[in-house]
Design an enzyme around this catalytic site. Structure first.
Site, PDB file in Angstrom:
ATOM      1  N   LYS A 207       0.861  -1.184   0.000  1.00 14.89           N
ATOM      2  CA  LYS A 207       0.000   0.000   0.000  1.00 14.89           C
ATOM      3  C   LYS A 207       0.896   1.233   0.000  1.00 14.89           C
ATOM      4  O   LYS A 207       1.807   1.349   0.827  1.00 14.89           O
ATOM      5  CB  LYS A 207      -0.872  -0.013   1.246  1.00 14.89           C
ATOM      6  N   THR A 208       0.631   2.139  -0.904  1.00 17.77           N
ATOM      7  CA  THR A 208       1.448   3.337  -0.958  1.00 17.77           C
ATOM      8  C   THR A 208       0.577   4.524  -1.360  1.00 17.77           C
ATOM      9  O   THR A 208      -0.645   4.422  -1.392  1.00 17.77           O
ATOM     10  CB  THR A 208       2.638   3.121  -1.920  1.00 17.77           C
TER      11      THR A 208
END
Ligand code: R5P
Length: 303
Positions: A207-208
């Site tokens: 997740k970014t």
């Protein structure tokens, strides 16, 4: 029975071994995941739609360091109705056990690191959930924050590695969450560095944040699926535009929190986000959908 077979093959003693049909050997469609074991793939296929390889995860884990975040004051009241429209729920074990009905059939991405608050250094985390408890909660994935460039970078990478090792023993994938300190630029260079390190350390998905310039290079350089966080609340058209751009530039979906549950009409917004992620809807049309569902909701035409 395979489509290309008439079922009339070599039947003897009432048994048909389809002697002319080679063993079916499917390729797992999720990026970078084909070499994983069956349980891992099965859990990933619960989080990411096998039809399009994408996901709309609903992130409601903010309380683990921010307490009662606006929009999450009552997870039982506010979030439970949204779960129907999410592919997966990202949540802490405390909120899950206390506030989400166990009949919920959606996969859980369990926040598994913590140990700090907004009053202190944010990168100072540890693993906060035993793998046995994650199994007990039927988690489909674990989530660990990694702070590349942060004060506790080394420990946070260690947390990820430890969680991946524990999850691997039980067939539970780990999502690395790239926490970005205020002093760091959320640009493609930084995000490319952070996401690639997470994947190399064994994260099964990452997740970014979305970045305006060169996000496609970040996604291409990360050999496992990327999902984007929504970040701070934006006007709805901007949030939908960001989701659209992210999936069109290589993200496998979103893990969105505040841009859904802090909306005036969260139920309408999560459906608009779905339309973008799974329906390839343009941000403009998705926003029209948001407005029309919001107005139906205001007129009491649906709950
Ligand atoms: C990261 O710190 C946590 O997972 C957050 O609670 C979550 O990622 C935030 O999601 P959003 O930025 O979409 O509110």
């Amino acid at each position: 029975m395979p489509d290309n077979h008439d079922g009339q093959g070599d039947v003897q003693d009432g048994k048909n071994f389809y002697l002319d049909v080679p063993q079916i050997c499917s390729v797992f469609p999720l990026k970078g995941s084909n070499a994983l074991d069956w349980g891992m793939k099965n859990r990933l296929a619960r989080v990411f739609s096998p039809q399009d390889g994408r996901t709309v995860m609903l992130a409601v884990d903010h309380g683990y360091f921010q307490g009662p975040t606006t929009g999450l004051e009552r997870i039982d009241v506010i979030i439970t109705p949204l779960v129907t429209f999410a592919d997966a729920l990202m949540i802490t074990r405390g909120a899950l056990r206390s506030s989400i009905p166990p009949e919920m059939a959606k996969p859980v991405v369990l926040r598994a690191s913590g140990g700090q608050s907004i009053l202190k250094e944010l990168s100072h985390e540890r693993i906060a959930v035993d793998i046995e408890d994650a199994v007990r909660l039927n988690a489909s994935a674990l989530a660990v924050q990694v702070y590349i460039g942060g004060v506790h970078e080394h420990e946070s990478i260690g947390n990820l590695a430890d969680m991946v090792n524990a999850g691997n023993r039980h067939g539970i994938p780990t999502m690395a969450v790239t926490g970005v300190g205020k002093e760091l630029a959320r640009d493609a260079k930084y995000l490319g560095l952070a996401t690639r390190i997470c994947a190399e350390l064994g994260a099964h998905f990452v997740k970014t944040y979305y970045c305006e310039a060169n996000f496609a290079r970040v996604a291409a350089g990360c050999p496992v699926p990327l999902v984007i966080a929504g970040g701070k609340k934006l006007p709805e058209p901007a949030a939908l535009e960001m989701a659209w751009r992210a999936v069109n530039e290589g993200a496998a979906g979103v893990d969105m929190g505040r841009n859904i549950f802090q909306c005036e009409a969260p139920l309408a917004m999560i459906q608009a986000v779905r339309a973008v992620v799974h329906g390839d809807e343009t941000p403009g049309k998705a926003h029209d959908l948001y407005l029309s569902l919001k107005s139906m909701q205001e007129r009491g035409q649906y709950a």
